[in-house]
Enzyme design. Structure first.
Site, short mmCIF file in Angstrom:
data_model
loop_
_atom_site.label_atom_id
_atom_site.label_comp_id
_atom_site.label_asym_id
_atom_site.label_seq_id
_atom_site.Cartn_x
_atom_site.Cartn_y
_atom_site.Cartn_z
N TYR A 265 0.86 -1.18 0.00
CA TYR A 265 0.00 0.00 0.00
C TYR A 265 0.90 1.23 0.00
O TYR A 265 1.59 1.50 0.98
CB TYR A 265 -0.91 -0.05 1.24
N LYS B 177 -1.65 -1.42 -3.92
CA LYS B 177 -2.62 -0.33 -3.93
C LYS B 177 -1.81 0.96 -3.99
O LYS B 177 -1.08 1.29 -3.05
CB LYS B 177 -3.51 -0.33 -2.69
#
Length: 301
Positions: A135, A163
């Site tokens: 992330y 992400k």
């Protein structure tokens, strides 16, 4: 494992302005998103205010979402922390709950190097029982994952995706190009949704899907089947108006209010986030009505 589609970074229901999770509302919210066609769910996200909850609360949030989703959507469990051991405990709890994968953000507060970040993520991946997504949200963590580091970590069998909420489309495209085809790259900056899909993103982790899950999921589905006219209409008429309405506000606070307008009260944001002012609520209400009325007219046509 290959992941794709529209994933909802779920707001977390609370009891009014109290600091207790409303687990009954969380179950209802989960089913509402799944039944509207969301491809995946991301409890324990930034929008979900994970740093404001205890470890026990965050783990029960994941358990509740997995149970309510009942296998009808992929669950990417937020397992974020700055301690490797705490993250591994979170991942083990998510695995026991039945989550499909874990999401681990780059460490925050302590500044480090790309070598330090690689050490951090490999230490987690080596012992993780779940597939993991990296992330990248450097504006909040202060530590950006370089494209070279993402490419290196993509070689680890446990690390299956990214992400990316950097908001940098050039970075996003480079990450797609530098990683294997079975490594899933998700766009977390929803204002870049269609542009990212155009350059090969595997999916969206989209805040507006908390409020308008069906059209946000349809945006991905339409793009996937080559219906770019529909995808771009939904980008123009649903996604961007919500992004614009919330861009100058704490996102969790704004989305919680919008979900309430959509018929489910999921409480107030937790400290340190502020409560919305009356003027902010009025502006959000007007934006919500415009999008909802436009979508209703489109469905009727």
């Amino acid at each position: 494992m290959h992941l794709s589609g529209t994933v909802v970074p779920m707001a977390t229901p609370t009891h009014g302005n109290q600091r207790a999770v409303n687990f009954e509302a969380l179950g209802q919210f989960t089913r509402r998103l799944v039944d509207a066609g969301a491809h995946g769910l991301f409890p324990g996200s930034s929008i979900g205010e994970f740093p404001s909850f205890t470890t026990a609360q965050n783990r029960r949030i994941v358990e509740t979402v997995v149970e309510a989703a009942d296998g009808d959507a992929t669950v990417l469990a937020g397992c974020c922390d700055t301690s490797v051991d705490e993250i591994l405990d979170n991942i083990e709890a998510a695995d026991a709950a039945g989550a499909d994968a874990g999401v681990v953000v780059s460490p925050y507060y302590l500044g480090t190097t790309q070598t330090g970040l690689e050490r951090f993520f490999r230490s987690i991946a080596d012992d993780s029982p779940l597939p993991l997504l990296l992330y990248n949200i450097p504006q909040l963590t202060g530590n950006e994952l370089s494209v070279d580091l993402v490419a290196s970590l993509a070689d680890h069998e446990t690390i299956v995706g990214l992400k990316d909420t950097s908001g940098n489309l050039t970075y996003h495209h480079r990450a797609i190009e530098a990683t294997p085809d079975d490594f899933a790259v998700f766009q977390g900056a929803t204002e870049l949704a269609t542009a990212s899909l155009d350059v090969g993103a595997d999916g969206l982790i989209a805040g507006p899907a908390n409020v308008f899950p069906e059209p946000t999921a349809e945006l991905y589905d339409a793009h996937d089947r080559g219906d770019l006219t529909t995808a771009r209409r939904l980008m123009r008429e649903v996604v961007m108006p919500i992004v614009n309405a919330t861009s100058d506000l704490p996102t969790a606070a704004a989305l919680k209010y919008l979900v309430r307008l959509d018929g489910l009260d999921i409480g107030e944001p937790l400290p340190p986030l502020p409560q919305l002012t009356d003027d902010e609520r009025t502006a959000l209400s007007a934006s919500y009505r415009r999008v909802a009325e436009r979508e209703e007219r489109t469905v009727e046509q």
